[in-house]
Motif scaffolding. Structure first.
Motif, PDB file in Angstrom:
ATOM      1  N   LEU A 200       0.831  -1.211   0.000  1.00  0.00           N
ATOM      2  CA  LEU A 200       0.000   0.000   0.000  1.00  0.00           C
ATOM      3  C   LEU A 200       0.861   1.254   0.000  1.00  0.00           C
ATOM      4  CD1 LEU A 200      -2.800  -1.119   2.450  1.00  0.00           C
ATOM      5  CD2 LEU A 200      -2.970  -0.854  -0.035  1.00  0.00           C
ATOM      6  N   ILE A 201       1.959   1.225   0.732  1.00  0.00           N
ATOM      7  CA  ILE A 201       2.878   2.367   0.734  1.00  0.00           C
ATOM      8  C   ILE A 201       3.455   2.564  -0.666  1.00  0.00           C
ATOM      9  CG2 ILE A 201       5.135   3.164   1.562  1.00  0.00           C
ATOM     10  CD1 ILE A 201       4.327   1.931   4.296  1.00  0.00           C
ATOM     11  N   ARG A 202       3.812   1.473  -1.289  1.00  0.00           N
ATOM     12  CA  ARG A 202       4.408   1.542  -2.638  1.00  0.00           C
ATOM     13  C   ARG A 202       3.473   2.243  -3.618  1.00  0.00           C
ATOM     14  NH1 ARG A 202       6.817  -3.564  -6.111  1.00  0.00           N
ATOM     15  NH2 ARG A 202       7.782  -2.296  -7.717  1.00  0.00           N
ATOM     16  N   TYR A 203       2.169   1.995  -3.481  1.00  0.00           N
ATOM     17  CA  TYR A 203       1.211   2.564  -4.426  1.00  0.00           C
ATOM     18  C   TYR A 203       0.409   3.726  -3.855  1.00  0.00           C
ATOM     19  CZ  TYR A 203       2.641  -1.467  -7.036  1.00  0.00           C
ATOM     20  OH  TYR A 203       3.405  -2.397  -7.697  1.00  0.00           O
ATOM     21  N   GLY A 204       0.854   4.276  -2.726  1.00  0.00           N
ATOM     22  CA  GLY A 204       0.264   5.503  -2.193  1.00  0.00           C
ATOM     23  C   GLY A 204      -1.074   5.378  -1.510  1.00  0.00           C
ATOM     24  N   GLY A 205      -1.449   4.196  -1.019  1.00  0.00           N
ATOM     25  CA  GLY A 205      -2.768   4.041  -0.416  1.00  0.00           C
ATOM     26  C   GLY A 205      -2.770   3.585   1.017  1.00  0.00           C
ATOM     27  N   ALA A 206      -1.721   3.854   1.762  1.00  0.00           N
ATOM     28  CA  ALA A 206      -1.630   3.330   3.128  1.00  0.00           C
ATOM     29  C   ALA A 206      -2.489   4.102   4.130  1.00  0.00           C
ATOM     30  CB  ALA A 206      -0.181   3.308   3.593  1.00  0.00           C
ATOM     31  N   GLY A 207      -2.741   5.372   3.909  1.00  0.00           N
ATOM     32  CA  GLY A 207      -3.461   6.192   4.889  1.00  0.00           C
ATOM     33  C   GLY A 207      -4.802   5.616   5.309  1.00  0.00           C
ATOM     34  N   PRO A 208      -5.713   5.345   4.384  1.00  0.00           N
ATOM     35  CA  PRO A 208      -7.010   4.789   4.783  1.00  0.00           C
ATOM     36  C   PRO A 208      -6.891   3.435   5.491  1.00  0.00           C
ATOM     37  CG  PRO A 208      -7.128   5.648   2.549  1.00  0.00           C
ATOM     38  CD  PRO A 208      -5.677   5.685   2.953  1.00  0.00           C
ATOM     39  N   TYR A 209      -5.934   2.634   5.072  1.00  0.00           N
ATOM     40  CA  TYR A 209      -5.698   1.334   5.706  1.00  0.00           C
ATOM     41  C   TYR A 209      -5.249   1.518   7.156  1.00  0.00           C
ATOM     42  CZ  TYR A 209      -3.201  -3.043   6.716  1.00  0.00           C
ATOM     43  OH  TYR A 209      -2.730  -4.194   7.299  1.00  0.00           O
ATOM     44  N   LEU A 210      -4.293   2.395   7.366  1.00  0.00           N
ATOM     45  CA  LEU A 210      -3.796   2.643   8.724  1.00  0.00           C
ATOM     46  C   LEU A 210      -4.895   3.211   9.616  1.00  0.00           C
ATOM     47  CD1 LEU A 210      -0.302   4.062   7.786  1.00  0.00           C
ATOM     48  CD2 LEU A 210      -0.789   1.826   8.827  1.00  0.00           C
ATOM     49  N   ASP A 211      -5.769   4.044   9.052  1.00  0.00           N
ATOM     50  CA  ASP A 211      -6.890   4.589   9.813  1.00  0.00           C
ATOM     51  C   ASP A 211      -7.893   3.501  10.195  1.00  0.00           C
ATOM     52  OD1 ASP A 211      -5.781   7.123   9.558  1.00  0.00           O
ATOM     53  OD2 ASP A 211      -7.112   7.717   7.907  1.00  0.00           O
TER      54      ASP A 211
END
Length: 186
Positions: free
Chosen positions: A105-116
């Motif tokens: 997710l970090i690699r493709y820029g989508g980690a924020g919603p997952y971490l939330d």
């Protein structure tokens, strides 16, 4: 975003090694466990063999079908679902295991919603285990120890430990980290 269905159809997923990652600690709390980013199900299968009630979620329908077939062949009752880890609507679990999802997710820029979402997926007192590739070995797209310590903090997470590990892939070993944490009580 990567075409994960295509990767699983071609059999070219370098993270699919036929067993859970050797460095992954599967000594988890409680009966209900979420294997988030389950791929073809190796972690979920092992957890079910150990007596846990397991739900496995992956964005790839092909991977989920492979996981269902493996579970059926062993007679294991595992709830495999197709879903995006950044927008799940599930009851919280006693333990959440992420074996390789966060760094993707970090690699493709989508980690924020997952971490939330992670705190909502983990009961108070529940455990979180994350295995992630290190940025040192992933050509700039993995995680750092500092990132993990800065991301998984009080008041949401307690008893956080981060240890360097070796991640096994079909293309060779990579440096990584194993994070363990407990969800704080509200």
């Amino acid at each position: 975003m990567t075409d994960y269905d295509g990767i699983y159809q071609s059999g070219a997923a370098p993270w699919e090694i036929g067993v859970p990652q050797p460095a992954l600690d599967l000594d988890v709390r409680g009966p209900r466990v979420l294997d988030i980013g389950c791929g073809s199900g190796e972690v979920a299968l092992e957890l079910a063999r150990r007596g846990h009630q397991v739900t496995g979620v992956d964005i790839s329908a092909v991977a989920v079908e492979q996981a269902r077939a493996k579970a059926a062949a062993e007679g294991l009752a595992i709830d495999f679902r197709v879903g995006d880890a950044r927008s799940l609507s599930l009851e919280p679990f006693d333990a959440v295991v992420d074996s390789g999802l966060l760094h993707s997710l970090i690699r493709y820029g989508g980690a924020g919603p997952y971490l939330d979402l992670l705190p909502q997926l983990t009961v108070p007192g529940g455990s979180l285990t994350i295995l992630a590739i290190s940025a040192a070995g992933a050509q700039g797209w993995g995680v750092t120890e500092d990132y993990l310590h800065a991301t998984f903090t009080a008041p949401t997470w307690t008893d956080v430990t981060v240890a360097p590990i070796e991640v096994v892939s079909v293309t060779g070993p990579l440096p990584g980290f194993l994070l363990r944490a407990l969800r704080s009580a509200p």
